[in-house]
Design an enzyme around this catalytic site. Structure first.
Site, PDB file in Angstrom:
ATOM      1  N   CYS A 156       0.227   3.759   2.744  1.00  9.44           N
ATOM      2  CA  CYS A 156       0.708   3.204   4.023  1.00  9.44           C
ATOM      3  C   CYS A 156       2.210   3.419   4.163  1.00  9.44           C
ATOM      4  CB  CYS A 156       0.422   1.708   4.114  1.00  9.44           C
ATOM      5  SG  CYS A 156      -1.316   1.257   4.062  1.00  9.44           S
ATOM      6  N   CYS A 199       0.845  -1.203   0.000  1.00 11.04           N
ATOM      7  CA  CYS A 199       0.000   0.000   0.000  1.00 11.04           C
ATOM      8  C   CYS A 199       0.881   1.255   0.000  1.00 11.04           C
ATOM      9  CB  CYS A 199      -0.903  -0.043   1.228  1.00 11.04           C
ATOM     10  SG  CYS A 199      -1.752   1.499   1.596  1.00 11.04           S
TER      11      CYS A 199
END
Length: 144
Positions: free
Chosen positions: A70, A67
């Protein structure tokens, strides 16, 4: 006496901590760095409940290595963890390797940030934030 294992955020060594000592400030047996403050702790099924049971508020980042938001948010999370050392514990849970924890906390999107006090969730937010907005949200969440 029950224990849990946690990885040192400095040297990645595995350390066993008695659950009744969660409110103390244990150091790594290998490098002597603090285990529970100053850097995000790697959350697992084996240590997460013990960490939540502490008297200190806990901020959790549910994330995944694939991600991009993230990964971009990780340095901000680490900076805030260092700034709030001793006042708040910061935990990162990799939703890929800890799928049961992600399911238990009903993670639908990542990153998801949750704040726990006395083992109970008091607030959560989805998405990566700039540091100033994360600090502002965290200040409000910790007053709940």
């Amino acid at each position: 006496m029950s224990t849990f294992n946690t990885r040192c955020p400095s040297c990645s060594g595995i350390n066993r901590i008695p659950t009744e000592r969660i409110n103390e400030t244990p150091n790594c047996g290998k490098c002597q760095s603090p285990l529970l403050d100053g850097a995000p702790i790697e959350g697992t099924e084996l240590n997460f409940n013990a960490i939540l049971a502490s008297d200190v508020p806990v901020v959790v980042d549910f994330w995944a290595p694939w991600c991009n938001p993230c990964v971009g948010f990780a340095p901000i999370f680490s900076d805030v963890a260092a700034e709030r050392s001793g006042m708040v514990r910061f935990v990162k849970i990799d939703t890929e390797s800890q799928q049961n924890l992600a399911a238990q906390h009903q993670i639908r999107s990542i990153p998801t940030i949750m704040v726990f006090k006395n083992g109970k969730r008091v607030d959560s937010i989805n998405g990566a934030l700039p540091k100033s907005q994360f600090d502002q949200w965290l200040n409000q969440a910790l007053t709940k």
